[in-house]
Design an enzyme around this catalytic site. Structure first.
Site, PDB file in Angstrom:
ATOM      1  N   LYS A 164       0.833  -1.195   0.000  1.00  0.00           N
ATOM      2  CA  LYS A 164       0.000   0.000   0.000  1.00  0.00           C
ATOM      3  C   LYS A 164       0.870   1.248   0.000  1.00  0.00           C
ATOM      4  O   LYS A 164       1.952   1.264   0.603  1.00  0.00           O
ATOM      5  CB  LYS A 164      -0.868   0.035   1.265  1.00  0.00           C
ATOM      6  CG  LYS A 164      -1.948  -1.013   1.374  1.00  0.00           C
ATOM      7  CD  LYS A 164      -2.674  -0.866   2.713  1.00  0.00           C
ATOM      8  CE  LYS A 164      -3.734  -1.923   2.907  1.00  0.00           C
ATOM      9  NZ  LYS A 164      -4.897  -1.719   2.032  1.00  0.00           N
ATOM     10  N   ARG A 176     -10.247 -11.626   2.595  1.00  0.00           N
ATOM     11  CA  ARG A 176     -11.171 -12.671   2.149  1.00  0.00           C
ATOM     12  C   ARG A 176     -10.512 -14.050   2.186  1.00  0.00           C
ATOM     13  O   ARG A 176     -11.198 -15.065   2.316  1.00  0.00           O
ATOM     14  CB  ARG A 176     -11.682 -12.342   0.747  1.00  0.00           C
ATOM     15  CG  ARG A 176     -10.644 -12.364  -0.349  1.00  0.00           C
ATOM     16  CD  ARG A 176     -11.080 -11.573  -1.579  1.00  0.00           C
ATOM     17  NE  ARG A 176     -11.132 -10.150  -1.273  1.00  0.00           N
ATOM     18  CZ  ARG A 176     -11.532  -9.227  -2.142  1.00  0.00           C
ATOM     19  NH1 ARG A 176     -11.929  -9.584  -3.352  1.00  0.00           N
ATOM     20  NH2 ARG A 176     -11.553  -7.956  -1.812  1.00  0.00           N
TER      21      ARG A 176
END
Length: 464
Positions: A240, A314
């Protein structure tokens, strides 16, 4: 923070809740000197206005708080909480509440307004305290406030002090408080126990990944809560940018939310069999980090192509959901700070949820409206399923294109829940970006009160 009401006492002051159309009647009910004071102060009961009332010797003997018109009341949750920090310390009671639902909201907001995160600086301040309003289920309001305080504390704690070890300890402390059972699988034991994706996401960090499994209750319908516990998310090898990493201590907000909800359920001794599953990891960068292009095997047996290591939540949830689905509960709920797409869709204040069960969706929507915990159903749009299928593996963890990101993430999770009759996934933000009544800037629970309010109807005696 104070999360309990104070005992009733004859010398308690009164906070009068006044709407503009009731101002004249209320003012005329006051002693003449206070009537003069209210008129001279210019108090007109506009939303958020506060007027302290003088006693005979000049002390503050009470106060009035403006509710505003119906439009203003609809625009602000927990409006009365704005008064708490402006009132003198000591016991207070409310007057002018229209119904029990309003009273419960006002009482909860009052307790939540006392929250302060003081682990690193400052200390709890002395504030006005509330006597439980008549007709309010005080124990339930206190349980919700305590659960929210726990959630906020966990999210607000920086990642150097809230890694997988500390998150596990928080779960163990909660289990100890309520007599729950807890089991933890961590490190390389995750591989032998059948949790390969939890291991893959967390193996790059020196802080061992783990699956926390807590259970409570011996009878009744079964409820399983699954919370994403990514204690810090660098994005992995798909690193990120710095601006996106600043709030990543909150990426365990799903775990914090389910622990807060579990606390409320256990405190109230609700007649359910509760299970809480938390995959706790740190998505770090090292030579052992999982890579873009890797194909991982899941507990369910489905293969997953990794097209972005920053779509890791996820993955860890999938293994936990697969475990939960092996002994299907009557209701399963997952909570996760999963996608930025959900924030684009509904903003930071609303908790979107996904479910195929129309009755569950209706119950949650109604509960969120009653309890002032806004939730919104999003579609599990089956025609988007092919976006998840890369061809080289069963599933793609990060479909290209950028469209429908929260929906495709929810569809991904649904592939791992095949036997549970009712499953709901919440894609929460877990953060209050600017101060609001009862909600200081920082960690926040979302969807929890709506779930708690809906549970009795969702988990009736037959679990149907």
């Amino acid at each position: 923070m104070p999360v309990t009401f104070v005992p009733d006492t004859p010398d308690a002051r009164v906070l009068h809740l006044v709407a503009p159309d009731d101002l004249s009647r209320w003012r005329d009910s006051l002693p003449k000197a206070q009537q003069t004071w209210v008129e001279a102060s210019g108090f007109s009961a506009t939303a958020g206005a506060l007027c302290l009332l003088p006693g005979e010797t000049g002390e503050v003997s009470g106060a009035a708080f403006g509710l505003g018109d119906r439009t203003a009341q609809a625009r602000t949750r927990f409006a009365v909480a704005a008064a708490v920090g402006q009132l003198p310390e000591g016991p207070w009671r409310l007057s002018g509440t229209q119904n029990s639902e309003d009273a419960a909201e006002q009482a909860l907001g009052w307790l939540l307004a006392g929250y302060r995160f003081t682990q690193y600086a400052g200390g709890p301040r002395k504030i006005a305290q509330l006597i439980a309003p008549e007709g309010v289920d005080a124990a339930r309001v206190e349980a919700m406030a305590a659960g929210e305080a726990l959630t906020r504390d966990l999210i607000n704690t920086p990642s150097n002090d809230m890694g997988p070890d500390e998150l596990e300890q928080a779960a163990r402390d909660l289990a100890g408080d309520h007599g729950a059972q807890i089991d933890v699988t961590k490190g390389d034991d995750l591989l032998t126990a059948g949790f390969p994706m939890i291991h893959a996401v967390g193996r790059a960090s020196p802080r061992e990944p783990r699956l926390i499994d807590m259970s409570w209750g011996s009878a009744g319908p079964t409820l399983t809560l699954v919370g994403k516990g990514v204690c810090f998310d660098t994005g992995g090898l798909n690193l990120k940018p710095g601006g996106s990493m600043g709030l990543m201590k909150k990426d365990m907000g799903g775990a914090a939310a389910v622990l807060g909800l579990a606390h409320a359920i256990m405190s109230l001794k609700l007649p359910f069999k509760l299970r809480v599953l938390i995959p706790a990891v740190e998505n770090a960068v090292s030579g052992s980090a999982f890579r873009p292009g890797d194909i991982l095997r899941s507990r369910k047996g489905l293969s997953v192509e990794i097209n972005n290591t920053d779509a890791e939540g996820r993955l860890v949830l999938a293994d936990a959901l697969a475990l939960a689905d092996e002994t299907p509960p009557d209701l399963m709920v997952s909570m996760a700070t999963l996608t930025g797409a959900a924030r684009v869709a509904v903003g930071p204040d609303i908790a979107p949820f996904f479910t195929h069960d129309a009755g569950t969706a209706s119950a949650l929507a109604a509960a969120g409206s009653v309890i002032r915990d806004p939730v919104w159903q999003m579609p599990l749009h089956a025609p988007y399923e092919p976006m998840l299928e890369p061809g080289i593996a069963d599933l793609d963890n990060a479909p290209s294109g950028g469209f429908a990101g929260s929906i495709t993430a929810a569809l991904f999770l649904n592939r791992f829940v095949t036997d549970t009759p009712r499953y709901v996934h919440f894609d929460i933000y877990g953060w209050q970006p600017s101060p609001a009544p009862a909600r200081p800037k920082g960690g926040a629970g979302q969807g929890v009160r709506a779930i708690l309010h809906a549970l009795p109807g969702l988990l009736d005696a037959g679990g149907a």
